[in-house]
Design a protein around this motif. Structure first.
Motif, PDB file in Angstrom:
ATOM      1  N   LEU A 182      25.431  71.451  33.747  1.00 32.78           N
ATOM      2  CA  LEU A 182      26.317  71.347  33.085  1.00 32.78           C
ATOM      3  C   LEU A 182      27.259  72.552  33.340  1.00 32.78           C
ATOM      4  O   LEU A 182      28.070  72.764  32.697  1.00 32.78           O
ATOM      5  CB  LEU A 182      25.529  72.105  31.594  1.00 32.78           C
ATOM      6  N   GLU A 185      30.423  70.831  33.353  1.00 33.13           N
ATOM      7  CA  GLU A 185      31.330  70.655  32.495  1.00 33.13           C
ATOM      8  C   GLU A 185      33.016  71.324  31.937  1.00 33.13           C
ATOM      9  O   GLU A 185      32.567  72.831  32.205  1.00 33.13           O
ATOM     10  CB  GLU A 185      30.798  69.758  30.888  1.00 33.13           C
ATOM     11  N   GLU A 187      36.292  73.720  29.173  1.00 33.74           N
ATOM     12  CA  GLU A 187      35.361  74.253  28.375  1.00 33.74           C
ATOM     13  C   GLU A 187      37.152  74.940  28.140  1.00 33.74           C
ATOM     14  O   GLU A 187      37.478  75.198  29.106  1.00 33.74           O
ATOM     15  CB  GLU A 187      34.246  74.862  28.244  1.00 33.74           C
ATOM     16  N   ASN A 261      28.342  73.699  22.025  1.00 36.06           N
ATOM     17  CA  ASN A 261      27.261  72.301  23.247  1.00 36.06           C
ATOM     18  C   ASN A 261      27.211  73.284  24.220  1.00 36.06           C
ATOM     19  O   ASN A 261      26.264  72.495  24.213  1.00 36.06           O
ATOM     20  CB  ASN A 261      28.125  70.767  22.378  1.00 36.06           C
ATOM     21  N   ASN A 262      27.323  73.415  25.052  1.00 32.21           N
ATOM     22  CA  ASN A 262      27.380  73.737  26.225  1.00 32.21           C
ATOM     23  C   ASN A 262      27.661  75.027  26.403  1.00 32.21           C
ATOM     24  O   ASN A 262      29.094  75.015  27.217  1.00 32.21           O
ATOM     25  CB  ASN A 262      28.074  72.816  27.435  1.00 32.21           C
ATOM     26  N   TYR A 264      26.547  76.915  28.749  1.00 25.64           N
ATOM     27  CA  TYR A 264      26.456  77.457  30.101  1.00 25.64           C
ATOM     28  C   TYR A 264      27.329  77.308  30.674  1.00 25.64           C
ATOM     29  O   TYR A 264      28.280  78.218  32.113  1.00 25.64           O
ATOM     30  CB  TYR A 264      25.201  76.436  31.211  1.00 25.64           C
ATOM     31  N   SER A 265      28.347  76.652  30.621  1.00 25.76           N
ATOM     32  CA  SER A 265      30.146  76.829  31.374  1.00 25.76           C
ATOM     33  C   SER A 265      30.686  77.642  31.161  1.00 25.76           C
ATOM     34  O   SER A 265      32.070  77.967  32.028  1.00 25.76           O
ATOM     35  CB  SER A 265      30.655  75.358  30.938  1.00 25.76           C
TER      36      SER A 265
END
Length: 349
Positions: A182, A185, A187, A261-262, A264-265
């Motif tokens: 992830l 992705e 951001e 939502n993510n 980690y990025s």
């Protein structure tokens, strides 16, 4: 093959939901046949769930039953599950729905997961005190209790000590493979690489102690530390925190990113991670930050909830010592392998 039943309210956004997904994806399905009972069709993790898991939806009880004595509900409850299991697990631990279904299904062993520090929640949260009053009698019916940290287990045993029961500490599995996937992705966030970039993640609630962190940030600013703090999350304390940021004149140093939502990025762009929670259950995000090689700053009192991470008695002093450095990823392989062994022992491999 062992037959396992897990009971959880839903698979919506949340720490418990992510924890059960990670647990289910770590099981060996040559050994286990798993049915997952849910009481809501909210499911944001469906694509991540192992295909071997069979999801069965059950009708939830009326909201008012949250405020009915568990003993009374248990006498009135009618079990509609015919299948028999080796182990039945109430993974939610807060819900009347999951408790009643788990305790009334036919199973050789019945287990409940404990996700938080009961003692502190009873002290800090009025709503939880009310709910606990009605559901706490359920605990005596389980055969085993699994807490996600030593701190959570010690607290639980102060209120629920049964000499004939099994007590275990099994932390949450951290899916580092997913994390590393992830981080690639994109951001829509740009950070100033010349600064030391700190991040904090959590629900904007009293428990997570962001108000404490902002007071610390004010002191850090006064020491001319070249940094920026990004806070990921949303919650009931958002307006109060915005007001606090304005009052302390921290707008140049703190950015509230809202829920993502993510995460980690974003974490992957950071140099360090800090969280000043008043209490935790385990604090998975600390371990996720560790997997990404970030410096980790947390108060000393959280050590009992997170194995292998040292806390500090002086958040401000510890942050002022931080310097940018090359980060190294950590797969947490030994950590996860130890948890899988404990789960297999619990389930009777």
């Amino acid at each position: 093959m062992k037959k396992i039943a897990l009971f959880q309210t839903d698979l919506g956004y949340g720490g418990i939901q992510k924890s059960i997904i990670n647990l289910l994806n770590s099981l060996d399905y040559n050994k286990y046949e798993v049915d997952l009972y849910l009481f809501s069709r909210v499911n944001v993790f469906n694509d991540l769930l192992n295909d071997n898991v069979k999801i069965i939806y059950k009708k939830s009880l009326p909201y008012i039953t949250k405020f009915v004595d568990f003993e009374l509900l248990n006498k009135m409850y009618s079990n509609t599950i015919e299948k028999e299991y080796d182990v039945a697990i109430d993974f939610n631990s807060y819900s009347m729905d999951t408790a009643l279904a788990c305790l009334n299904v036919k199973a050789k062993k019945k287990v409940i997961w404990v996700h938080n520090d009961i003692k502190i929640k009873l002290k800090e949260e009025g709503k939880y005190r009310v709910l606990y009053h009605f559901f706490s009698k359920k605990y005596k019916y389980y055969d085993a209790f699994v807490a996600v940290s030593k701190g959570a287990l010690d607290s639980f045993k102060e209120y629920n000590k049964y000499n004939s029961k099994q007590y275990l500490v099994i932390p949450n599995i951290i899916n580092t493979e997913e994390i590393f996937n992830l981080i690639n992705e994109k951001e829509n966030i740009n950070v100033d690489e010349s600064k030391y970039n700190l991040c904090s993640v959590g629900r904007l609630s009293h428990q997570k102690g962001f108000d404490i962190l902002l007071d610390d940030v004010k002191q850090i600013v006064q020491n001319n530390f070249n940094f920026h703090l990004y806070i990921i999350g949303d919650g009931p304390k958002k307006k109060q925190l915005i007001k606090q940021i304005n009052c302390l004149q921290l707008n140049k140093y703190v950015t509230l990113l809202g829920a993502k939502n993510n995460v980690y990025s974003i974490l992957n762009k950071m140099d360090g991670f800090v969280l000043t929670s008043r209490y935790e259950g385990q604090g998975m995000v600390f371990l996720e930050a560790k997997a990404l090689g970030l410096d980790i700053i947390m108060p000393k009192h959280l050590e009992k909830y997170i194995d292998g991470i040292n806390g500090t008695n002086d958040i401000v002093k510890s942050i002022l010592k931080l310097k940018k450095h090359e980060k190294k990823y950590n797969s947490l392989k030994s950590y996860n392998n130890d948890i899988i062994k404990k789960i297999n022992n619990l389930l009777g491999k």
